[in-house]
Design a protein around this motif. Structure first.
Motif, PDB file in Angstrom:
ATOM      1  N   HIS A   1      -3.813  -2.095  -9.278  1.00  0.00           N
ATOM      2  CA  HIS A   1      -4.677  -1.712  -8.164  1.00  0.00           C
ATOM      3  C   HIS A   1      -4.506  -2.808  -7.117  1.00  0.00           C
ATOM      4  O   HIS A   1      -4.903  -3.945  -7.338  1.00  0.00           O
ATOM      5  CB  HIS A   1      -6.133  -1.615  -8.616  1.00  0.00           C
ATOM      6  CG  HIS A   1      -7.056  -1.194  -7.545  1.00  0.00           C
ATOM      7  ND1 HIS A   1      -8.378  -1.568  -7.539  1.00  0.00           N
ATOM      8  CD2 HIS A   1      -6.881  -0.437  -6.424  1.00  0.00           C
ATOM      9  CE1 HIS A   1      -8.976  -1.054  -6.478  1.00  0.00           C
ATOM     10  NE2 HIS A   1      -8.084  -0.372  -5.781  1.00  0.00           N
ATOM     11  N   ASN A   2      -3.869  -2.457  -6.006  1.00  0.00           N
ATOM     12  CA  ASN A   2      -3.606  -3.419  -4.938  1.00  0.00           C
ATOM     13  C   ASN A   2      -4.578  -3.179  -3.793  1.00  0.00           C
ATOM     14  O   ASN A   2      -4.770  -2.047  -3.367  1.00  0.00           O
ATOM     15  CB  ASN A   2      -2.174  -3.280  -4.415  1.00  0.00           C
ATOM     16  CG  ASN A   2      -1.142  -3.728  -5.420  1.00  0.00           C
ATOM     17  OD1 ASN A   2      -1.462  -4.207  -6.498  1.00  0.00           O
ATOM     18  ND2 ASN A   2       0.115  -3.563  -5.080  1.00  0.00           N
ATOM     19  N   THR A   3      -5.152  -4.266  -3.284  1.00  0.00           N
ATOM     20  CA  THR A   3      -6.082  -4.170  -2.162  1.00  0.00           C
ATOM     21  C   THR A   3      -5.786  -5.264  -1.155  1.00  0.00           C
ATOM     22  O   THR A   3      -5.292  -6.339  -1.496  1.00  0.00           O
ATOM     23  CB  THR A   3      -7.546  -4.299  -2.620  1.00  0.00           C
ATOM     24  OG1 THR A   3      -7.702  -5.532  -3.338  1.00  0.00           O
ATOM     25  CG2 THR A   3      -7.959  -3.142  -3.514  1.00  0.00           C
ATOM     26  N   ALA A   4      -6.100  -4.964   0.094  1.00  0.00           N
ATOM     27  CA  ALA A   4      -6.003  -5.948   1.180  1.00  0.00           C
ATOM     28  C   ALA A   4      -6.731  -5.360   2.381  1.00  0.00           C
ATOM     29  O   ALA A   4      -6.972  -4.149   2.449  1.00  0.00           O
ATOM     30  CB  ALA A   4      -4.542  -6.246   1.528  1.00  0.00           C
ATOM     31  N   SER A   5      -7.076  -6.217   3.337  1.00  0.00           N
ATOM     32  CA  SER A   5      -7.671  -5.726   4.576  1.00  0.00           C
ATOM     33  C   SER A   5      -7.214  -6.600   5.733  1.00  0.00           C
ATOM     34  O   SER A   5      -6.904  -7.778   5.559  1.00  0.00           O
ATOM     35  CB  SER A   5      -9.199  -5.719   4.484  1.00  0.00           C
ATOM     36  OG  SER A   5      -9.680  -7.022   4.299  1.00  0.00           O
TER      37      SER A   5
END
Length: 133
Positions: free
Chosen positions: A86-90
């Motif tokens: 599960h990859n996340t970034a903002s």
């Protein structure tokens, strides 16, 4: 030569730990020199990365964009290992929230091919753009 689940897990962990910690020598130790990494879409990171240096460059770009990687599962194939992530970034008003499967084919005890499968290809096309990093 059959690759054991223990070896597959070690390779998967070297790849992920290298990515998370920017330990490119650790990552390189898991890769063949002619490894390829394909990523779908039309983003800055999409397409093939050919050779260990290109794979490590792509891994660095992922980190430069601030991508956080969470391991969900390691899955074992006959001559491969798959990472469910599960990859996340903002960034500004853009949010990356992606389910990822990375399949690593293994040849002679090293990762020889990496194939990425994404839940939201359009999301990466919008997130990984030139001029940001």
């Amino acid at each position: 030569m059959k690759t054991t689940e223990e070896i597959k897990e070690q390779l998967a962990n070297k790849f992920l730990t290298g990515l998370k910690n920017r330990d490119w020598e650790l990552m390189r130790s898991a890769l063949t020199n002619d490894v390829t990494w394909t990523l779908p879409g039309t983003s800055l990171l999409s397409g093939p990365a050919v050779g260990a240096d290109a794979v490590i460059k792509r891994a660095g770009q992922l980190r430069d964009f601030g991508v956080m990687v969470q391991l969900n599962h390691i899955l074992y194939g006959l001559d491969s290992v798959a990472l469910s992530l599960h990859n996340t970034a903002s960034r500004s008003d853009l949010i990356l929230d992606e389910q990822v499967a990375i399949v690593c084919d293994i040849t002679d005890g090293k990762i020889s091919r990496i194939t990425t499968h994404l839940s939201d290809v359009e999301g990466i096309n919008a997130f990984f753009i030139e001029g940001v990093i």
